[in-house]
Write a protein that holds these residues in place. Structure first.
Motif, PDB file in Angstrom:
ATOM      1  N   ARG A 179       0.872  -1.068   0.003  1.00 41.21           N
ATOM      2  CA  ARG A 179       0.011  -0.031  -0.015  1.00 41.21           C
ATOM      3  C   ARG A 179       0.909   1.189  -0.085  1.00 41.21           C
ATOM      4  NH1 ARG A 179      -1.389   3.009   4.123  1.00 41.21           N
ATOM      5  NH2 ARG A 179      -0.589   1.222   5.703  1.00 41.21           N
ATOM      6  N   THR A 180       1.991   1.396   0.767  1.00 44.53           N
ATOM      7  CA  THR A 180       2.790   2.547   0.762  1.00 44.53           C
ATOM      8  C   THR A 180       3.605   2.816  -0.391  1.00 44.53           C
ATOM      9  OG1 THR A 180       4.417   1.127   2.204  1.00 44.53           O
ATOM     10  CG2 THR A 180       2.977   2.403   3.472  1.00 44.53           C
ATOM     11  N   GLN A 181       3.904   1.394  -0.990  1.00 44.61           N
ATOM     12  CA  GLN A 181       4.713   1.692  -2.184  1.00 44.61           C
ATOM     13  C   GLN A 181       3.845   2.168  -3.374  1.00 44.61           C
ATOM     14  OE1 GLN A 181       6.020  -2.435  -3.272  1.00 44.61           O
ATOM     15  NE2 GLN A 181       7.379  -2.482  -1.458  1.00 44.61           N
ATOM     16  N   LYS A 182       2.366   1.929  -3.545  1.00 41.62           N
ATOM     17  CA  LYS A 182       1.723   2.363  -4.215  1.00 41.62           C
ATOM     18  C   LYS A 182       1.212   3.774  -4.119  1.00 41.62           C
ATOM     19  CE  LYS A 182      -2.860   1.761  -6.575  1.00 41.62           C
ATOM     20  NZ  LYS A 182      -4.036   0.695  -6.767  1.00 41.62           N
ATOM     21  N   GLU A 183       1.129   4.093  -2.865  1.00 40.27           N
ATOM     22  CA  GLU A 183       0.749   5.556  -2.494  1.00 40.27           C
ATOM     23  C   GLU A 183       2.066   6.733  -2.858  1.00 40.27           C
ATOM     24  OE1 GLU A 183       0.106   5.324   1.726  1.00 40.27           O
ATOM     25  OE2 GLU A 183      -2.070   4.769   1.334  1.00 40.27           O
ATOM     26  N   GLU A 184       3.462   5.953  -2.414  1.00 36.67           N
ATOM     27  CA  GLU A 184       4.249   6.751  -3.079  1.00 36.67           C
ATOM     28  C   GLU A 184       4.516   7.012  -4.492  1.00 36.67           C
ATOM     29  OE1 GLU A 184       9.263   6.700  -2.693  1.00 36.67           O
ATOM     30  OE2 GLU A 184       8.315   5.157  -2.751  1.00 36.67           O
ATOM     31  N   ALA A 185       4.156   5.854  -5.394  1.00 35.63           N
ATOM     32  CA  ALA A 185       4.124   5.972  -6.720  1.00 35.63           C
ATOM     33  C   ALA A 185       3.016   6.937  -7.272  1.00 35.63           C
ATOM     34  CB  ALA A 185       3.738   4.673  -7.414  1.00 35.63           C
ATOM     35  N   VAL A 186       1.901   7.087  -6.630  1.00 28.51           N
ATOM     36  CA  VAL A 186       1.119   8.040  -6.978  1.00 28.51           C
ATOM     37  C   VAL A 186       1.327   9.346  -6.880  1.00 28.51           C
ATOM     38  CG1 VAL A 186      -1.483   8.671  -6.529  1.00 28.51           C
ATOM     39  CG2 VAL A 186      -1.071   6.340  -6.666  1.00 28.51           C
ATOM     40  N   GLN A 187       1.853   9.607  -5.646  1.00 25.64           N
ATOM     41  CA  GLN A 187       2.558  10.849  -5.263  1.00 25.64           C
ATOM     42  C   GLN A 187       3.557  11.219  -6.346  1.00 25.64           C
ATOM     43  OE1 GLN A 187       1.127  12.942  -3.109  1.00 25.64           O
ATOM     44  NE2 GLN A 187       2.335  14.500  -3.839  1.00 25.64           N
ATOM     45  N   GLN A 188       4.582  10.612  -6.686  1.00 21.86           N
ATOM     46  CA  GLN A 188       5.451  10.950  -7.645  1.00 21.86           C
ATOM     47  C   GLN A 188       4.838  11.029  -8.893  1.00 21.86           C
ATOM     48  OE1 GLN A 188       7.891   7.220  -7.844  1.00 21.86           O
ATOM     49  NE2 GLN A 188       9.166   7.915  -6.270  1.00 21.86           N
ATOM     50  N   GLN A 189       3.792  10.412  -9.379  1.00 17.14           N
ATOM     51  CA  GLN A 189       2.815  10.953 -10.489  1.00 17.14           C
ATOM     52  C   GLN A 189       2.520  12.299 -10.411  1.00 17.14           C
ATOM     53  OE1 GLN A 189      -0.272   8.001 -11.577  1.00 17.14           O
ATOM     54  NE2 GLN A 189      -1.516   9.806 -12.309  1.00 17.14           N
ATOM     55  N   LYS A 190       2.049  12.421  -9.220  1.00 16.88           N
ATOM     56  CA  LYS A 190       1.484  13.910  -9.017  1.00 16.88           C
ATOM     57  C   LYS A 190       2.499  14.986  -9.224  1.00 16.88           C
ATOM     58  CE  LYS A 190      -2.648  12.590  -6.177  1.00 16.88           C
ATOM     59  NZ  LYS A 190      -3.299  12.516  -4.749  1.00 16.88           N
ATOM     60  N   VAL A 191       3.568  14.673  -8.781  1.00 13.19           N
ATOM     61  CA  VAL A 191       4.597  15.565  -8.680  1.00 13.19           C
ATOM     62  C   VAL A 191       4.985  16.033 -10.006  1.00 13.19           C
ATOM     63  CG1 VAL A 191       7.142  16.110  -8.034  1.00 13.19           C
ATOM     64  CG2 VAL A 191       5.375  15.198  -6.382  1.00 13.19           C
ATOM     65  N   LEU A 192       4.976  14.829 -10.980  1.00 13.49           N
ATOM     66  CA  LEU A 192       5.573  14.853 -12.193  1.00 13.49           C
ATOM     67  C   LEU A 192       4.534  15.908 -12.819  1.00 13.49           C
ATOM     68  CD1 LEU A 192       6.730  11.261 -13.231  1.00 13.49           C
ATOM     69  CD2 LEU A 192       8.074  13.401 -12.996  1.00 13.49           C
ATOM     70  N   GLY A 193       3.366  15.664 -12.744  1.00 17.73           N
ATOM     71  CA  GLY A 193       2.305  16.651 -13.495  1.00 17.73           C
ATOM     72  C   GLY A 193       2.315  18.047 -12.951  1.00 17.73           C
ATOM     73  N   LEU A 194       2.607  18.081 -11.729  1.00 16.18           N
ATOM     74  CA  LEU A 194       2.795  19.490 -11.111  1.00 16.18           C
ATOM     75  C   LEU A 194       4.008  20.168 -11.756  1.00 16.18           C
ATOM     76  CD1 LEU A 194       2.002  18.826  -7.252  1.00 16.18           C
ATOM     77  CD2 LEU A 194       0.792  20.133  -9.193  1.00 16.18           C
ATOM     78  N   ASP A 195       5.158  19.244 -11.790  1.00 14.47           N
ATOM     79  CA  ASP A 195       6.741  19.972 -12.588  1.00 14.47           C
ATOM     80  C   ASP A 195       6.232  20.288 -14.049  1.00 14.47           C
ATOM     81  OD1 ASP A 195       8.986  20.500 -12.838  1.00 14.47           O
ATOM     82  OD2 ASP A 195       9.745  18.440 -13.530  1.00 14.47           O
ATOM     83  N   ALA A 196       5.168  19.619 -14.633  1.00 13.14           N
ATOM     84  CA  ALA A 196       4.668  20.197 -15.988  1.00 13.14           C
ATOM     85  C   ALA A 196       3.884  21.310 -15.771  1.00 13.14           C
ATOM     86  CB  ALA A 196       3.749  18.947 -16.591  1.00 13.14           C
ATOM     87  N   ASP A 197       2.916  21.457 -14.801  1.00  9.97           N
ATOM     88  CA  ASP A 197       2.361  22.636 -14.663  1.00  9.97           C
ATOM     89  C   ASP A 197       3.534  23.840 -14.392  1.00  9.97           C
ATOM     90  OD1 ASP A 197       0.003  21.358 -15.121  1.00  9.97           O
ATOM     91  OD2 ASP A 197      -0.259  20.868 -12.880  1.00  9.97           O
ATOM     92  N   ILE A 198       4.291  23.698 -13.688  1.00 19.23           N
ATOM     93  CA  ILE A 198       5.493  24.713 -13.452  1.00 19.23           C
ATOM     94  C   ILE A 198       6.018  25.199 -14.644  1.00 19.23           C
ATOM     95  CG2 ILE A 198       7.701  25.156 -12.386  1.00 19.23           C
ATOM     96  CD1 ILE A 198       6.862  24.138  -9.622  1.00 19.23           C
ATOM     97  N   THR A 199       6.519  24.094 -15.308  1.00 21.01           N
ATOM     98  CA  THR A 199       7.286  24.620 -16.583  1.00 21.01           C
ATOM     99  C   THR A 199       6.143  25.232 -17.581  1.00 21.01           C
ATOM    100  OG1 THR A 199       8.265  22.599 -16.746  1.00 21.01           O
ATOM    101  CG2 THR A 199       8.255  23.703 -18.833  1.00 21.01           C
ATOM    102  N   ALA A 200       4.916  25.131 -17.496  1.00 15.57           N
ATOM    103  CA  ALA A 200       3.912  25.971 -18.307  1.00 15.57           C
ATOM    104  C   ALA A 200       3.929  27.363 -17.904  1.00 15.57           C
ATOM    105  CB  ALA A 200       2.437  25.106 -18.314  1.00 15.57           C
ATOM    106  N   ASN A 201       3.721  27.312 -16.522  1.00 14.25           N
ATOM    107  CA  ASN A 201       3.783  28.607 -15.778  1.00 14.25           C
ATOM    108  C   ASN A 201       5.099  29.540 -16.167  1.00 14.25           C
ATOM    109  OD1 ASN A 201       1.627  30.039 -14.408  1.00 14.25           O
ATOM    110  ND2 ASN A 201       3.422  30.195 -12.682  1.00 14.25           N
ATOM    111  N   ASP A 202       6.035  28.840 -16.091  1.00 10.95           N
ATOM    112  CA  ASP A 202       7.269  29.476 -16.365  1.00 10.95           C
ATOM    113  C   ASP A 202       7.361  30.047 -17.862  1.00 10.95           C
ATOM    114  OD1 ASP A 202       8.070  29.055 -13.816  1.00 10.95           O
ATOM    115  OD2 ASP A 202       9.470  27.456 -14.193  1.00 10.95           O
TER     116      ASP A 202
END
Length: 473
Positions: free
Chosen positions: A134-157
């Protein structure tokens, strides 16, 4: 002769009167690139954003992979062998790959060859690990969110980069127009001075000074033009457009003053700001990884099952069949099932070390989030100060500009009457050029402050849309 001198003076006055009162000239509509179009094209075109979006999709695939960690390990083995069969009593640890000999315990070695065959099906399933899956999957989901947020930051920049370049184009284009007017004024002064010098009313050095001022004005224009083309080239890289197709729309300046006066100080840094969301996501990711480390050290319960078949050319009474093909069939069948509990006690101290290290990383992420919040708060306060200062300066600018124009006309009239020298005239022209340039720079500072505030409160798109509506009115 005096008529020629008077004509030159009137040309100079006409340049002052019709030069550039507000620098809000417009281009032909078909050639303008709006700010909204520049942002849209950049977000559709620029490769770095596409790369970040691809990494975000890779994060989704990684989450899917991690979610399948609970699947059992199922192995099928088929092995045919040919060799000797000499065994001896005793035990050993199966370090590395050590061939196993079954039977063949006798008083001496035999060099006879024996064939054999084995087929194996084995299942190993870690059915319970106290929440590690369960914790491995939760970490992977959070990593996925961070990658999406990184794309949002790039768009904002990228939006910020486009806006910065666009405002630079507006500033340099207005300064180019100022220098064009300055060149015309200086040329008119030179003609008037030359006429006066030719009549012997002024020394010849005055004509040389006027020519030097004209050359200086042209050089200033070339420097500004170079800056304009440099920024336009960078904007072309962002948008994917040919540089010649990029012409900023100068109509945005028309509604600047009303926009500044309509602002309030009630806005605050948006909690949903892409930068804050990204660093908060990093903090959560570090916290999730800390949980993964803790869970990985807990016991594991595994289900084991295996079935296998064997064949051999050797017989139970130690007889070797010369027909090696006889060993490829199956003559014995077995199965085995079990439940295993594994717990690495020696790993407890190592896990504590890992948790301590990861906790510090988590603390660093929290401090980075706090720093980012402080930076955005400071940007918001600085932008408000810049907006108020720009508004006050824009209200005062007309007085400076009108006084500078009047001074230039008066100095030229005094020069014609022999009551002043060419240095005073060139100083007056410099003051006028400085006043016009100050107006452009103040407008640019106001735009910068407006967009800095929009960046802090995360409403850049709303501000751009508001500008587009004002431009079309």
């Amino acid at each position: 002769m005096n008529k020629k001198i008077a004509a030159g003076l009137w040309v100079f006055i006409l340049c002052l009167a019709t030069g550039m009162p507000n620098h809000t000239y417009a281009q032909s509509g078909g050639e303008n690139l709006s700010l909204q179009q520049a942002i849209t094209l950049t977000l559709q075109h620029y490769p770095s954003l596409k790369a970040k979006q691809t990494l975000s999709r890779a994060g989704i695939a990684h989450t899917t992979d991690i979610s399948h960690n609970w699947w059992p390990s199922v192995k099928l083995v088929e092995e045919a062998t040919v060799g000797t069969d000499n065994g001896i009593y005793g035990s050993y640890f199966p370090l590395s790959t050590i061939p196993s000999t079954s039977g063949g315990i006798r008083g001496a070695n035999r060099s006879d060859v024996m064939s054999g065959n084995i087929a194996l099906a084995q299942v190993q399933w870690e059915v319970y690990n106290f929440g590690a899956y369960r914790t491995q999957k939760e970490e992977a989901v959070q990593q996925q969110k961070v990658l999406g947020l990184d794309a949002d930051i790039t768009a904002n920049d990228l939006m910020v980069a486009v806006i910065r370049d666009y405002l630079g184009l507006l500033q340099y284009r207005s300064q180019m127009k100022i220098q064009e007017d300055n060149i015309e004024r200086t040329r008119s002064v030179q003609k008037a001075v030359t006429a006066i010098v030719l009549h012997g009313l002024k020394p010849g050095v005055d004509s040389s000074i006027a020519a030097a001022e004209l050359s200086k004005a042209r050089l200033n224009y070339l420097d500004i033009q170079n800056n304009y083309n440099s920024v336009r080239l960078h904007l072309g890289i962002l948008t994917g457009l040919d540089t010649s197709a990029i012409q900023p729309d100068t109509l945005y300046d028309n509604g600047l003053l009303s926009m500044l006066t309509g602002l309030t100080d009630t806005a605050s840094v948006a909690k949903g700001h892409p930068v804050l969301l990204y660093y908060n996501g990093l903090l959560l990711q570090q916290q999730k990884h800390e949980q993964v480390i803790r869970r990985a050290a807990l016991p594991k319960i595994s289900l084991l099952a295996s079935g296998w078949m064997r064949g051999s050319s050797g017989q139970f009474n130690d007889i070797y069949n010369k027909n090696l093909w006889s060993g490829l069939g199956y003559s014995r069948y077995n199965y085995l099932a079990g439940l295993a509990l594994t717990y690495n006690l020696a790993d407890i101290g190592h896990t504590k070390d890992k948790v301590r290290e990861q906790h510090l990383r988590t603390q660093a992420a929290a401090e980075q989030l706090e720093t980012t919040q402080a930076v955005l708060d400071n940007q918001l306060q600085q932008s408000r100060l810049g907006i108020r200062t720009s508004l006050d300066k824009l209200r005062e600018m007309p007085a400076q500009l009108n006084a500078a124009r009047a001074a230039a006309v008066q100095k030229m009239a005094l020069y014609k009457g022999g009551l002043t020298n060419i240095i005073e005239v060139t100083n007056a022209l410099y003051l006028l050029n400085r006043a016009e340039t100050d107006l452009v720079q103040t407008r640019n500072a106001a735009w910068q402050a407006l967009f800095t505030q929009a960046f802090a409160v995360n409403n850049i798109q709303e501000l751009v849309q508001q500008l587009e509506l004002a431009r079309k009115q």
